[in-house]
Design a protein around this motif. Structure first.
Motif, short mmCIF file in Angstrom:
data_model
loop_
_atom_site.label_atom_id
_atom_site.label_comp_id
_atom_site.label_asym_id
_atom_site.label_seq_id
_atom_site.Cartn_x
_atom_site.Cartn_y
_atom_site.Cartn_z
N GLU A 79 0.55 -10.12 -11.14
CA GLU A 79 0.39 -8.87 -10.42
C GLU A 79 -0.80 -8.00 -10.73
N ASN A 80 -1.31 -7.35 -9.64
CA ASN A 80 -2.45 -6.43 -9.88
C ASN A 80 -2.10 -5.13 -9.32
N ASN A 81 -1.83 -4.30 -10.21
CA ASN A 81 -1.13 -3.10 -9.74
C ASN A 81 -1.99 -1.63 -9.88
N GLY A 82 -1.89 -1.03 -8.84
CA GLY A 82 -2.82 0.51 -8.97
C GLY A 82 -2.58 1.26 -10.41
N SER A 83 -1.49 1.04 -11.06
CA SER A 83 -0.98 1.99 -11.98
C SER A 83 -1.45 1.22 -13.31
N GLN A 122 7.65 8.90 -10.61
CA GLN A 122 7.46 8.88 -12.26
C GLN A 122 5.80 8.94 -12.40
N SER A 123 5.16 8.45 -11.69
CA SER A 123 3.67 8.39 -12.05
C SER A 123 3.11 9.85 -11.57
N TYR A 124 3.35 10.45 -10.47
CA TYR A 124 2.65 11.43 -9.93
C TYR A 124 3.67 12.56 -9.49
N SER A 125 4.81 12.80 -9.88
CA SER A 125 5.52 14.08 -9.48
C SER A 125 4.66 15.16 -9.89
N PRO A 126 4.71 16.30 -9.08
CA PRO A 126 4.15 17.35 -9.57
C PRO A 126 5.13 18.50 -10.10
N SER A 127 6.28 18.18 -9.88
CA SER A 127 7.44 19.25 -10.53
C SER A 127 7.21 19.41 -11.98
N PRO A 128 7.15 20.63 -12.63
CA PRO A 128 6.98 20.42 -14.34
C PRO A 128 8.30 20.07 -14.84
N PHE A 129 9.36 20.08 -14.16
CA PHE A 129 10.66 19.67 -14.88
C PHE A 129 10.90 18.24 -14.83
N GLY A 177 0.96 -1.35 0.01
CA GLY A 177 -0.12 0.04 0.05
C GLY A 177 0.88 1.12 -0.18
N GLU A 178 0.78 2.06 -1.12
CA GLU A 178 1.73 3.27 -1.31
C GLU A 178 0.58 4.49 -0.94
N ARG A 179 1.12 5.41 -0.29
CA ARG A 179 0.56 6.67 -0.10
C ARG A 179 1.52 7.65 -0.16
N GLY A 180 1.19 8.92 -0.56
CA GLY A 180 1.90 9.94 -0.87
C GLY A 180 1.36 11.26 -0.89
N VAL A 181 2.00 12.35 -0.25
CA VAL A 181 1.60 13.54 -0.13
C VAL A 181 2.60 14.58 -1.04
N LEU A 182 2.41 14.93 -2.03
CA LEU A 182 2.98 15.86 -2.93
C LEU A 182 2.67 17.25 -3.26
N ARG A 187 -2.78 14.09 -2.90
CA ARG A 187 -2.84 13.03 -1.82
C ARG A 187 -3.11 11.84 -2.63
N LEU A 188 -2.36 10.95 -2.93
CA LEU A 188 -2.34 9.81 -3.80
C LEU A 188 -2.30 8.68 -3.02
N GLU A 189 -2.74 7.66 -3.63
CA GLU A 189 -2.51 6.11 -3.16
C GLU A 189 -2.60 5.48 -4.27
N ARG A 190 -1.76 4.13 -4.20
CA ARG A 190 -1.74 3.03 -4.88
C ARG A 190 -1.57 1.74 -4.33
N ASN A 191 -2.44 0.77 -4.53
CA ASN A 191 -2.46 -0.51 -4.04
C ASN A 191 -2.22 -1.53 -4.93
N ASN A 192 -1.11 -2.74 -4.48
CA ASN A 192 -0.63 -3.42 -5.38
C ASN A 192 -0.68 -4.81 -4.52
#
Length: 275
Positions: A80-84, A126-133, A36-41, A52-57
């Motif tokens: 594999e059953n991946n949230g992405s 790589q899936s959710y980075s908010p940086s424009p660069f 279970g992956e959780r992120g606040v970007l 506020r993102l999450e990915r369950n695998n």
């Protein structure tokens, strides 16, 4: 090009394995894993609220292993059953055969090999980075591989000397990298850039000399190539060798052990490579 970003990542992991001896020298293994992956970007220079993102695998594995005095066989598949990227099945088969159990000067001869598929999920950033660069791309596909290897192991001098030679061939699809960048803003986004292959020969050897002295070494000859690419970088142009993958590489090691003292020294050599 100022930026002020903050990333908080948490990962929860659970895994369970069960083994069953279904017959003499035959084992069945089942395994289940959850991530279970959780992120606040947060982009502090933007007015938008933090993401506020999450990915369950989940991953489920079934494997069968059978052995005899001269042959071993391992076959399995991981689901594999991946949230992405959703569902993917990765099978694999490996076998080993003692062709000759020689003695004295010429020892055991073993043939072995494996074939299978593999998968690597996009990193959370790589899936959710908010940086424009290095902007994330939630539509990224996973990196996928398929390949095989065959090898022969030979022992000599009452198993005090051993040599191994193996050939491998791997194919990679949907490699992930930063896509073309805007020359004015330097904005760029992760994307699946293409397809590559890599094959080669590996040689390795070990020798026990006297009491406590062990020598070892290995060499790899690698032939790699970019087959297809949408990247604007000349490094990923079709026909180019894979970057950071030297054609020639190897290692040497020596160790000595006696009583309560042991000493080891080693080194690696890496040929020229694109970087």
């Amino acid at each position: 090009f100022l930026y002020d970003s903050q990333t908080e990542l948490r990962r929860h992991h659970f895994e369970y394995r069960a083994y069953a001896v279904v017959a003499p020298n035959q084992t069945l293994t089942a395994a289940f894993a959850y991530d279970g992956e959780r992120g606040v970007l947060t982009n502090h220079l933007a007015t938008a609220a933090p993401q506020r993102l999450e990915r369950n695998n989940t991953g489920t594995t079934v494997q069968y292993e059978a052995t005899t005095p001269s042959v071993s066989l391992v076959g399995g598949v991981r689901f594999e059953n991946n949230g992405s990227f959703g569902f993917y099945a990765a099978p694999r088969l490996a076998a080993s055969w003692i062709v000759s159990s020689g003695r004295d000067a010429v020892g055991t001869t073993r043939l072995r090999g494996s074939v299978g598929r593999g998968i690597k999920e996009p990193l959370f950033m790589q899936s959710y980075s908010p940086s424009p660069f290095f902007l994330g791309n939630p539509d990224l596909k996973p990196e996928r591989s398929r390949g095989f290897d065959v090898a022969v192991d030979q022992r000599f001098a009452h198993d005090r000397v051993g040599i191994e030679a193996s050939y491998f061939a791997n194919h990679f699809d949907d490699l992930i990298s930063l896509g073309p960048f805007d020359p004015v803003t330097f904005n760029s986004q992760y994307e699946n850039i293409g397809e590559t292959r890599a094959s080669g020969l590996e040689l390795a050897g070990t020798a026990v000399i006297g009491e406590g002295l062990r020598l070892g070494g290995g060499y790899t000859l690698l032939d790699s190539k970019v087959i297809r690419s949408i990247s604007s970088s000349p490094i990923f142009a079709p026909g180019k060798r894979l970057y950071r993958r030297p054609r020639h590489s190897g290692s040497l090691q020596a160790s000595f052990s006696r009583s309560r003292v042991s000493v080891a020294v080693g080194g690696v050599f890496v040929g020229s490579r694109v970087d």
